[in-house]
Design a protein around this motif. Structure first.
Motif, PDB file in Angstrom:
ATOM      1  N   TYR A 146       9.624  27.346  51.511  1.00  0.00           N
ATOM      2  CA  TYR A 146       8.198  27.576  51.339  1.00  0.00           C
ATOM      3  C   TYR A 146       7.715  28.413  52.525  1.00  0.00           C
ATOM      4  O   TYR A 146       8.379  28.489  53.559  1.00  0.00           O
ATOM      5  CB  TYR A 146       7.436  26.252  51.321  1.00  0.00           C
ATOM      6  N   TRP A 185      10.792  17.575  55.200  1.00  0.00           N
ATOM      7  CA  TRP A 185      10.354  18.928  55.558  1.00  0.00           C
ATOM      8  C   TRP A 185      10.867  19.252  56.950  1.00  0.00           C
ATOM      9  O   TRP A 185      10.922  18.391  57.829  1.00  0.00           O
ATOM     10  CB  TRP A 185       8.828  19.022  55.569  1.00  0.00           C
ATOM     11  N   TYR A 211       7.921  29.712  57.771  1.00  0.00           N
ATOM     12  CA  TYR A 211       8.792  29.332  56.662  1.00  0.00           C
ATOM     13  C   TYR A 211       9.313  27.917  56.875  1.00  0.00           C
ATOM     14  O   TYR A 211       9.757  27.560  57.977  1.00  0.00           O
ATOM     15  CB  TYR A 211       9.954  30.314  56.548  1.00  0.00           C
ATOM     16  N   GLN A 221       3.896  29.673  54.673  1.00  0.00           N
ATOM     17  CA  GLN A 221       2.447  29.577  54.814  1.00  0.00           C
ATOM     18  C   GLN A 221       1.980  30.584  55.845  1.00  0.00           C
ATOM     19  O   GLN A 221       2.392  30.536  57.010  1.00  0.00           O
ATOM     20  CB  GLN A 221       2.032  28.167  55.219  1.00  0.00           C
ATOM     21  N   ASN A 277      12.625  22.395  52.431  1.00  0.00           N
ATOM     22  CA  ASN A 277      12.187  21.115  51.851  1.00  0.00           C
ATOM     23  C   ASN A 277      13.262  20.536  50.959  1.00  0.00           C
ATOM     24  O   ASN A 277      13.966  21.250  50.246  1.00  0.00           O
ATOM     25  CB  ASN A 277      10.917  21.321  51.044  1.00  0.00           C
ATOM     26  N   SER A 305      13.793  28.258  45.247  1.00  0.00           N
ATOM     27  CA  SER A 305      14.297  26.906  45.072  1.00  0.00           C
ATOM     28  C   SER A 305      15.709  26.952  44.500  1.00  0.00           C
ATOM     29  O   SER A 305      16.108  27.924  43.849  1.00  0.00           O
ATOM     30  CB  SER A 305      13.377  26.087  44.175  1.00  0.00           C
ATOM     31  N   ARG A 309       0.255  26.895  51.418  1.00  0.00           N
ATOM     32  CA  ARG A 309       1.716  26.954  51.412  1.00  0.00           C
ATOM     33  C   ARG A 309       2.183  27.312  50.011  1.00  0.00           C
ATOM     34  O   ARG A 309       1.680  26.774  49.014  1.00  0.00           O
ATOM     35  CB  ARG A 309       2.296  25.604  51.832  1.00  0.00           C
ATOM     36  N   GLU A 310       3.122  28.229  49.933  1.00  0.00           N
ATOM     37  CA  GLU A 310       3.612  28.673  48.634  1.00  0.00           C
ATOM     38  C   GLU A 310       5.126  28.558  48.566  1.00  0.00           C
ATOM     39  O   GLU A 310       5.820  28.646  49.584  1.00  0.00           O
ATOM     40  CB  GLU A 310       3.205  30.122  48.367  1.00  0.00           C
ATOM     41  N   THR A 311       5.606  28.387  47.353  1.00  0.00           N
ATOM     42  CA  THR A 311       7.039  28.315  47.135  1.00  0.00           C
ATOM     43  C   THR A 311       7.633  29.716  47.172  1.00  0.00           C
ATOM     44  O   THR A 311       7.126  30.630  46.522  1.00  0.00           O
ATOM     45  CB  THR A 311       7.361  27.678  45.778  1.00  0.00           C
TER      46      THR A 311
END
Length: 111
Positions: free
Chosen positions: A37, A101, A93, A39, A96, A50, A45-47
């Motif tokens: 993620y 986290w 960055y 921010q 997760n 994954s 905060r954005e993905t």
């Protein structure tokens, strides 16, 4: 020890590359969808990317074709290879896994 620790951030010029690492035992937890993620100041905060236990990857549209998420189970490390970096990639960055986290690593893309 159940914690995640990121490393590999820094200052890079536009078009450059960085590889982020995230180390810790949760990397090998089969129940986790591992994620990166980011921010940026003033933003949520954005993905970014994954990786499921089955190896399925998913990327934000803004990083598709430039970033690659991968995992080394033997060393319990999650990676994010970032190529062709742009100023808009500047952010902290985070990695997760479920409730775990990392502390974050700063990536700054600037001339």
């Amino acid at each position: 020890q159940e914690q995640l620790v990121e490393s590999g951030g820094g200052l890079v010029q536009p078009g450059g590359s960085l590889r982020l690492s995230c180390a810790g035992s949760p990397i090998t937890y089969s129940a986790c969808v591992l994620g990166w993620y980011r921010q940026a100041p003033g933003n949520q905060r954005e993905t970014v990317a994954s990786l499921s236990a089955g190896g399925f990857t998913k990327y934000a549209d803004s990083v598709k074709g430039r970033f690659t998420i991968s995992r080394d189970d033997a060393d319990k490390i999650l990676y994010l290879q970032m190529n062709d970096l742009r100023p808009e990639d500047t952010a902290v960055y985070y990695c997760n896994c479920g409730p775990f986290w990392g502390q974050g690593t700063q990536v700054t893309v600037a001339s």
